[in-house]
Enzyme design. Structure first.
Site, mmCIF file in Angstrom:
data_model
loop_
_atom_site.group_PDB
_atom_site.id
_atom_site.type_symbol
_atom_site.label_atom_id
_atom_site.label_comp_id
_atom_site.label_asym_id
_atom_site.label_seq_id
_atom_site.Cartn_x
_atom_site.Cartn_y
_atom_site.Cartn_z
ATOM 1 N N GLU A 190 2.751 5.103 -3.888
ATOM 2 C CA GLU A 190 2.778 6.063 -5.032
ATOM 3 C C GLU A 190 4.094 6.815 -5.094
ATOM 4 O O GLU A 190 4.485 7.194 -6.197
ATOM 5 C CB GLU A 190 1.602 7.030 -4.912
ATOM 6 N N ASP A 244 -8.905 3.605 -3.138
ATOM 7 C CA ASP A 244 -9.956 3.992 -2.197
ATOM 8 C C ASP A 244 -11.200 4.528 -2.890
ATOM 9 O O ASP A 244 -11.424 5.733 -2.959
ATOM 10 C CB ASP A 244 -9.415 5.035 -1.218
ATOM 11 N N ASP A 272 0.846 -1.205 0.000
ATOM 12 C CA ASP A 272 0.000 0.000 0.000
ATOM 13 C C ASP A 272 0.879 1.252 0.000
ATOM 14 O O ASP A 272 2.101 1.173 0.202
ATOM 15 C CB ASP A 272 -0.891 -0.047 1.258
HETATM 16 O O1 MIG Z 1 -3.949 6.054 4.435
HETATM 17 O O2 MIG Z 1 -3.928 0.787 5.478
HETATM 18 O O3 MIG Z 1 -5.939 2.237 0.013
HETATM 19 O O4 MIG Z 1 -6.968 -0.005 1.280
HETATM 20 O O5 MIG Z 1 -7.099 0.024 4.098
HETATM 21 C C1 MIG Z 1 -4.762 4.924 4.277
HETATM 22 C C2 MIG Z 1 -5.100 1.524 5.549
HETATM 23 C C3 MIG Z 1 -3.913 3.702 4.098
HETATM 24 C C4 MIG Z 1 -5.066 3.030 2.079
HETATM 25 C C5 MIG Z 1 -5.499 1.847 1.287
HETATM 26 C C6 MIG Z 1 -6.578 1.114 2.036
HETATM 27 C C7 MIG Z 1 -6.076 0.689 3.384
HETATM 28 C C8 MIG Z 1 -5.613 1.921 4.176
HETATM 29 N N1 MIG Z 1 -4.585 2.625 3.404
#
Ligand code: MIG
Length: 820
Positions: free
Chosen positions: A433, A506, A430
């Protein structure tokens, strides 16, 4: 700032390169003599040279390289002052060893032509216009102005531009995850990986950068892959309906022209250069349950137990960031999870594979081993003035590994050792980016090793996430020995499919997002990313039972199927909305499991042959006018057509069926394609059609992959009066033995007449499945069978069921079945 400069001044076309020497009048006040920044265009080419499969053209200052990559792929590069960068690309791992039958250079009066058997690349002598044509002299793509560049004073380099003619009826597809209509005609879009929480329709850019598009004009397709990792822009006739442009804020103007004429050819050839997804473990194609977050352990156990009690199949269970100790990657919160090994083992005993999240931000903390190692070895990214770059994310103050450094990737891969020992089966990548609170991402001046080719964040930003998940995948692959790892990533660049599945980020629990998700999965699919899915139910916001069920129904036909939701929402499991929703959700998740061998075979076709798994209508029937605007229906593999229900309260909807005969999956009625039909859409179904002549393999319903030994594979065979082929791929489902050719590829040929039907089976490969028999289910037979012969033996034991289907048992090795 770029927007208003993109207007093209025709005077500039004839203007030769500005005499640069003239600009250096450093007398008293140099600033007074600086000319305004203008775009510079290639002048007329003065000659051509050849070196192997590369051809060079120059206008005296700038240089253009034309490389024959394959018979159908030609690469063009521009060096404004004749200095090309080193040959290096994260998207295209290997350019050599591709098949070229014949190529050469021909000089004609008005142009140079670099040719292969299939395509010609024309370089016009008058003005350096570049165009492409096929071997029938049909021009598929041509420059509207010569390639050009513009000084970027902010960093002392160039913006690079390419502008092509945009034809009146030309359509455009691709570019990854853009949240907009499927056909990109008339849009201007940007690539810069961005954490886009609760993104909206038309918001741009999102999480991924896939600078690849497919053009379709008068039924003929070609592709352009602009392999540039800087911030890139594409304009598909938005600013000027007669022009398609793409440009980058740095780096090289380097693009691949990929010949069609079929869109499918273009997609396959794009895969040929950027790779495909490796075979996933079979369980990863099952249903996955996720939430931010399931914790503590008792909660995880409660959720998994309920799946088994409710008899809703599920293979994947996810741990989001709260499993960690203060969000430190590779640690556990022992209060919530006192004995992860025991928990993971017991979950595995019940058929659940545990997937854990990992973020790139490493907490600055000298008592934390990962940080200490990274700091000692200088593995974290540094600013240009040599400070380590710091930013705030979930763990607080963080530093970030430079995943573009092979040594760092190796280290990162090794960090998964303990998680693998604990039994973790997959890793969710996650925030790559990369996302940083406040500024959004890293500052531009952060330096990256870039596999020895050095770069600032301007160049490395769009590949950062891809290199993170690459490090993860390669690490897991080493640690798991011969087992296939499962990875999922949010960010990516072209080629990310070699290392991971993706989810669309998201999204929101709304009908609009259901629609958007349907388009995004199709778009990712033609952009090289077949293994993708949305957060079923929507990440933020609250779906009602109907929306959740419609989403499960659509998600059943996403190559990656996972429900996920944000922490501040109500519980969101398949049973959360009560009846009738639970029963319908179960029915669809069961259908997912029944069709696993079919999906797995489609995955093989993707992995081995470069076919996308989800196929938009226009990909199948690009000649039919109108199909370029269809975005609801798609096929799942090449035999099953799906049309999700995307509106609340919808009792029926229009469905377009491509030409040919189609069976309604639920009623087995035959519908004639080539037109739209109206299909009833009660809550417990969505329109599903099977192409006549298909052989659809089916497993018995299982609660998870491997729950039972498969004793029999069902083959649903749909009668057709024209000949049709189908495939079935089988192997161990979890090892890399397929790389040593240990697999079985079966081919079925179905032929039918008004009083006879034959089914032939042939196979290739070294794998032997454990089951002995098929359960044959013949649908749509137009006559009452009296004699069934399997390989010269009469089959006496068959029944004709009430629904007129014909049922029999057959040895799995049969070669011919004749029904009359
Ligand atoms: O700032 O890990 O897109 O799927 O549950 C949020 C928490 C961070 C973004 C991801 C989402 C995930 C969440 N993450």
């Amino acid at each position: 700032m770029m927007e208003d400069k993109n207007t093209l001044n025709p005077e500039l076309l004839s203007q030769k390169l500005v005499e640069e020497d003239d600009e250096f009048h450093h007398v008293n006040n140099p600033a007074a003599s600086i000319k305004p920044i203008v775009k510079k265009y290639l002048g007329a080419p003065v000659g051509a040279t050849q070196k192997g499969n590369k051809f060079f053209f120059t206008d005296g200052d700038a240089k253009v390289e034309v490389t024959v990559v394959t018979d159908e792929i030609i690469r063009v590069r521009l060096a404004p002052h004749s200095v090309f960068l080193d040959e290096f690309s994260y998207a295209v791992p290997k350019l050599e060893n591709k098949k070229i039958s014949l190529f050469g250079l021909r000089e004609e009066e008005t142009e140079y032509i670099v040719y292969t058997n299939i395509v010609n690349c024309h370089v016009r002598k008058k003005d350096f216009f570049i165009s492409f044509s096929d071997n029938q002299n049909h021009v598929t793509s041509s420059d509207a102005v010569p390639m050009h560049w513009e000084e970027n004073i902010k960093f002392g380099g160039y913006y690079v531009y390419c502008t092509k003619e945009c034809r009146t009826d030309e359509s455009f597809f691709g570019l990854g995850d853009k949240p907009t209509e499927f056909n990109l005609r008339g849009k201007r879009l940007k690539n810069w990986n961005t954490d886009a929480y609760s993104f909206a329709w038309n918001q741009d850019p999102l999480y991924r950068s896939i600078p690849f598009y497919i053009s379709l004009n008068e039924g003929i397709a070609h592709g352009i892959f602009f392999d540039n990792t800087f911030k890139t822009d594409f304009d598909f006739g938005a600013e000027d309906p007669t022009k398609t442009s793409f440009w980058a804020e740095g780096g090289e103007l380097q693009y691949y022209y990929i010949h069609g004429p079929h869109m499918m050819d273009v997609v396959k050839r794009y895969h040929l250069i950027t790779g495909t997804h490796p075979m996933p473990p079979l369980w990863a194609l099952g249903y996955h349950q996720c939430r931010w977050s399931y914790y503590p352990e008792s909660k995880v156990r409660m959720v998994t137990k309920t799946f088994r009690e409710q008899k809703i199949p599920c293979d994947g269970i996810y741990l989001d960031i709260d499993y960690m100790d203060g969000y430190r990657c590779f640690t556990w919160n022992r209060k919530y999870f006192p004995d992860p090994k025991k928990m993971i083992k017991e979950l595995a005993d019940q058929g659940f594979k545990t997937v854990v999240i990992i973020d790139p931000g490493i907490r600055v903390d000298d008592n934390y081993a990962v940080f200490k190692e990274g700091k000692e070895n200088k593995y974290f990214c540094r600013r240009c003035d040599d400070y380590f770059m710091e930013g705030h994310v979930w763990p607080g103050r963080c530093q970030f590994p430079d995943f573009t450094n092979p040594e760092v990737r190796e280290w990162w891969g090794g960090l998964f050792d303990e998680l693998v020992q604990l039994g973790v089966a997959g890793v969710w990548n996650d925030m790559n980016e990369p996302a940083v609170f406040g500024n959004g991402t890293f500052p531009d001046d952060v330096r990256h090793q870039y596999d020895g080719h050095r770069g600032s964040h301007r160049k490395a930003h769009n590949v950062y996430g891809m290199q993170m998940v690459r490090a993860t995948y390669e690490g897991l692959r080493n640690l798991m020995k011969n087992k296939r790892p499962f990875t999922i990533t949010r960010a990516g660049y072209s080629g990310v499919q070699r290392f991971s599945s993706v989810w669309t980020g998201d999204n929101v629990a709304s009908w609009e997002h259901l629609k958007l998700g349907n388009i995004q999965i199709q778009r990712l699919s033609v952009s090289g990313i077949s293994f993708s899915g949305t957060d079923i139910g929507g990440f933020s916001g609250e779906p009602d039972g109907e929306l959740f069920t419609r989403w499960i129904q659509m998600g059943t036909f996403s190559p990656f199927m996972r429900a996920h939701s944000a922490g501040d929402t109500k519980e969101r499991e398949p049973w959360s909305f009560g009846e009738p929703y639970t029963a319908i959700n179960r029915k669809f998740i069961e259908l997912r499991y029944r069709l696993l061998p079919y999906l797995y075979s489609a995955f093989w076709e993707h992995h081995r042959y470069g076919f996308p798994i989800v196929r938009p209508i226009v990909l199948q029937e690009q000649q039919e006018d109108g199909n370029q605007f269809r975005q609801d229906e798609f096929t799942y593999g090449d035999k099953i057509l799906i049309c999700p229900v995307l509106e609340p309260g919808q009792k029926s909807r229009k469905v377009y069926l491509p030409k040919g005969k189609w069976y309604n999956f639920w009623t087995q009625e035959v519908a004639e394609g080539g037109k739209e039909i109206i299909v009833a859409t009660p809550l417990d179904t969505i329109p599903i059609f099977v192409k006549a002549g298909s052989v659809i393999p089916e497993y018995p319903v299982m609660q998870y992959v491997g729950e039972k030994e498969i004793e029999e594979v069902k083959l649903n065979i749909y009668f057709s009066d024209t000949e049709a082929n189908s495939f079935l791929f089988e192997d161990y489902g979890e090892t890399f033995a397929y790389e040593q050719d240990i697999y079985l590829e079966k081919k079925f040929v179905v032929k039918g007449k008004e009083n006879k039907m034959t089914i032939q089976q042939s196979m290739e490969g070294l794998y032997t499945p454990r089951y002995e028999n098929y359960h044959i289910n013949i649908i749509g037979l137009p006559f009452k069978p009296t004699r069934i012969i399997a390989d010269n033996n009469e089959v006496k034991d068959f029944v004709m069921a009430a629904d007129k289907s014909v049922q029999l048992k057959l040895r799995k090795n049969f070669t011919q079945l004749v029904i009359s």
